[in-house]
Design a protein around this motif. Structure first.
Motif, PDB file in Angstrom:
ATOM      1  N   PRO A 110       0.803  -1.231   0.000  1.00 24.93           N
ATOM      2  CA  PRO A 110       0.000   0.000   0.000  1.00 24.93           C
ATOM      3  C   PRO A 110       0.830   1.271   0.000  1.00 24.93           C
ATOM      4  O   PRO A 110       0.385   2.306  -0.513  1.00 24.93           O
ATOM      5  CB  PRO A 110      -0.830  -0.119   1.287  1.00 24.93           C
ATOM      6  N   ARG A 163      -4.483   4.159  -6.944  1.00 24.45           N
ATOM      7  CA  ARG A 163      -5.790   3.910  -6.327  1.00 24.45           C
ATOM      8  C   ARG A 163      -6.768   5.038  -6.641  1.00 24.45           C
ATOM      9  O   ARG A 163      -7.967   4.790  -6.860  1.00 24.45           O
ATOM     10  CB  ARG A 163      -5.631   3.735  -4.821  1.00 24.45           C
ATOM     11  N   ARG A 213     -10.267   4.425  -8.469  1.00 30.29           N
ATOM     12  CA  ARG A 213     -11.541   4.786  -7.841  1.00 30.29           C
ATOM     13  C   ARG A 213     -12.378   5.668  -8.768  1.00 30.29           C
ATOM     14  O   ARG A 213     -13.606   5.563  -8.799  1.00 30.29           O
ATOM     15  CB  ARG A 213     -11.292   5.507  -6.509  1.00 30.29           C
ATOM     16  N   PRO A 265     -16.342  -2.461  -1.592  1.00 35.63           N
ATOM     17  CA  PRO A 265     -15.881  -1.359  -0.735  1.00 35.63           C
ATOM     18  C   PRO A 265     -14.730  -0.598  -1.393  1.00 35.63           C
ATOM     19  O   PRO A 265     -13.813  -1.200  -1.972  1.00 35.63           O
ATOM     20  CB  PRO A 265     -15.411  -2.066   0.546  1.00 35.63           C
ATOM     21  N   ASP A 266     -14.751   0.712  -1.281  1.00 43.95           N
ATOM     22  CA  ASP A 266     -13.704   1.526  -1.890  1.00 43.95           C
ATOM     23  C   ASP A 266     -12.336   1.300  -1.248  1.00 43.95           C
ATOM     24  O   ASP A 266     -11.309   1.472  -1.907  1.00 43.95           O
ATOM     25  CB  ASP A 266     -14.072   3.012  -1.797  1.00 43.95           C
ATOM     26  N   HIS A 267     -12.310   0.921   0.031  1.00 40.76           N
ATOM     27  CA  HIS A 267     -11.012   0.748   0.674  1.00 40.76           C
ATOM     28  C   HIS A 267     -10.269  -0.481   0.169  1.00 40.76           C
ATOM     29  O   HIS A 267      -9.070  -0.642   0.430  1.00 40.76           O
ATOM     30  CB  HIS A 267     -11.177   0.679   2.203  1.00 40.76           C
TER      31      HIS A 267
END
Length: 324
Positions: free
Chosen positions: A92, A101, A105, A146-148
Motif C-alpha cells: 500500500p 488507487r 476509484r 468497498p472503496d477501501h
C-alpha cells in the motif's frame, strides 16, 4: 491471500512449469544472448554477427544454455506469488500506489454511474436497462464493492473483486474458504479452475520477465544508437502479456465463483457439518466457519455424518452462534 491451487497436480506439473516458469525465462535468455552476441554493450552492434555466433553454438554450449535456463526457472518458480503481488500494485505504501488507487476509484465511480438507471425516467427503455445491467456486471467482475479494497492496478482490482464477491452471497469469505474448498472440487470443476489459473500465472510471469528483459536490453544497448529500439520488443510483449493476464484473471474469477456455487455443500459434507435448510442458515454457518479460520474463534459444535450429500437421515441443521 492468493486464490490459487493449494494441491499440486502431478500429471500436469511439467506442463505448468514449462508454460509458467521455463518458457518466459528461455525467451528472455535468448533475447539477452542475441544482444551480447551482436556486440552489445557497445556501438558496433551487428545482427549478422549475432546470427553467425548463434549458428556456431555447439552441442555442449547449447546444453549449458538449456541447463542454466532451467536452473533459473526453478529458482524463481517459488516467487510466483511475489510476481502476482507486484502486478496487483505491491504494498500500500509503494511509490505511486496512492495515485494508482485514486485513478482506479475514479474509473470505478464512472462505471458505477453507468450502472445506475436515471431516476427521472419513469419508464426506462430496454436499451437503457440493458446498458445499465452490462455496466453492473462489469463492475462486479472488475472492482471490489468497498472503496477501501480498491487496488492501484486493473489486475489487482479484478483479483480483489474475486476475493470480495466469490461466495459472499452465501456468507463465505473467499480468502479463507478457498484453500478448504479447492481440495473437494469435482474433477471437471478443478480442471477448469486449474486451466484458468495456469493461464493467469503464465501471462503474469511473461509480463514481469519481459519487463525485466526490456530494462536489461536498454542497459546493453544504451550506447548503440538506434539499436536501442530493440528494447521495445520485450516491452511490447510485457504490455500484451499484462492485458492477457487481465483477461485470464476475469475468466479465473468466473471459475472460482462457479466453484463456490456448485461445491460449497461438498465442503460442509467434508467437514461433517449438517447441511442448512435455508440461505439464512447457510450464511450463519459459513460466517461462523470463516470466523474460526480467520480469527481462531471456536467453530460450530454440531456435526452430522451422512453417507452422502442426499442422505435424509442426517440431523437437521439449526443455526447456532460460534462456540455455542
Amino acid at each position: 491471500m492468493s486464490l490459487g491451487p493449494v494441491v499440486p497436480k502431478p500429471l500436469d506439473g511439467s506442463v505448468r512449469f514449462f508454460s509458467v516458469a521455463y518458457l518466459p525465462t528461455y525467451v528472455a535468455t535468448v533475447f539477452v544472448l542475441l544482444l551480447v552476441w551482436a556486440g552489445a554493450p557497445g556501438d558496433d552492434v551487428s545482427l549478422r554477427r549475432a546470427w553467425r555466433t548463434a549458428t556456431g553454438v555447439g552441442a555442449a554450449q547449447a546444453v549449458w544454455i538449456v541447463v542454466g535456463t532451467t536452473v533459473v526457472a526453478v529458482v524463481f518458480q517459488p516467487f510466483q506469488l511475489a510476481v502476482m503481488r507486484l502486478l496487483e500494485g505491491g504494498r500500500p505504501d509503494a511509490p505511486g500506489a496512492g495515485l494508482g488507487r485514486t485513478l482506479q476509484r475514479r474509473r470505478k465511480a464512472r462505471l458505477s454511474a453507468r450502472a445506475e438507471l436515471d431516476g427521472t425516467a419513469a419508464d426506462p427503455s430496454p436499451a437503457l436497462v440493458q446498458r445499465a445491467g452490462a455496466a453492473a456486471a462489469v463492475l462486479r467482475r472488475r472492482y471490489p464493492l468497498p472503496d477501501h479494497l480498491v487496488r492501484p492496478t486493473a489486475l489487482g482490482n479484478v483479483l480483489a473483486a474475486l476475493r470480495d464477491t466469490a461466495g459472499r452471497d452465501h456468507g463465505w469469505d473467499a480468502a479463507v474458504a478457498w484453500p478448504r474448498l479447492y481440495p473437494v472440487l469435482g474433477d471437471r470443476a478443478r480442471a477448469v479452475v486449474d486451466d484458468c489459473r495456469d493461464s493467469l500465472d503464465a501471462a503474469a510471469r511473461l509480463c514481469v520477465t519481459n519487463a525485466a528483459t526490456a530494462l536489461v536490453g536498454t542497459a546493453l544497448l544504451l550506447r548503440s544508437g538506434w539499436w536501442l529500439l530493440l528494447a521495445l520488443a520485450p516491452a511490447a510483449v510485457a504490455v500484451l502479456a499484462y492485458h492477457g493476464a487481465l483477461q485470464a484473471a476475469l475468466t479465473y474469477g468466473d471459475a472460482v465463483r462457479a466453484a463456490f456455487e456448485l461445491h460449497r455443500f461438498d465442503l460442509l459434507a467434508a467437514l461433517h457439518l449438517p447441511l442448512p435448510d435455508s440461505l439464512q442458515e447457510e450464511r450463519t454457518l459459513a460466517q461462523a466457519l470463516c470466523l474460526h479460520w480467520r480469527q481462531g474463534l471456536p467453530p460450530p459444535s454440531r456435526y452430522a455424518h451422512p453417507t452422502s450429500l442426499t442422505d435424509p437421515t442426517g440431523p437437521p441443521y439449526s443455526p447456532t452462534t460460534p462456540g455455542s
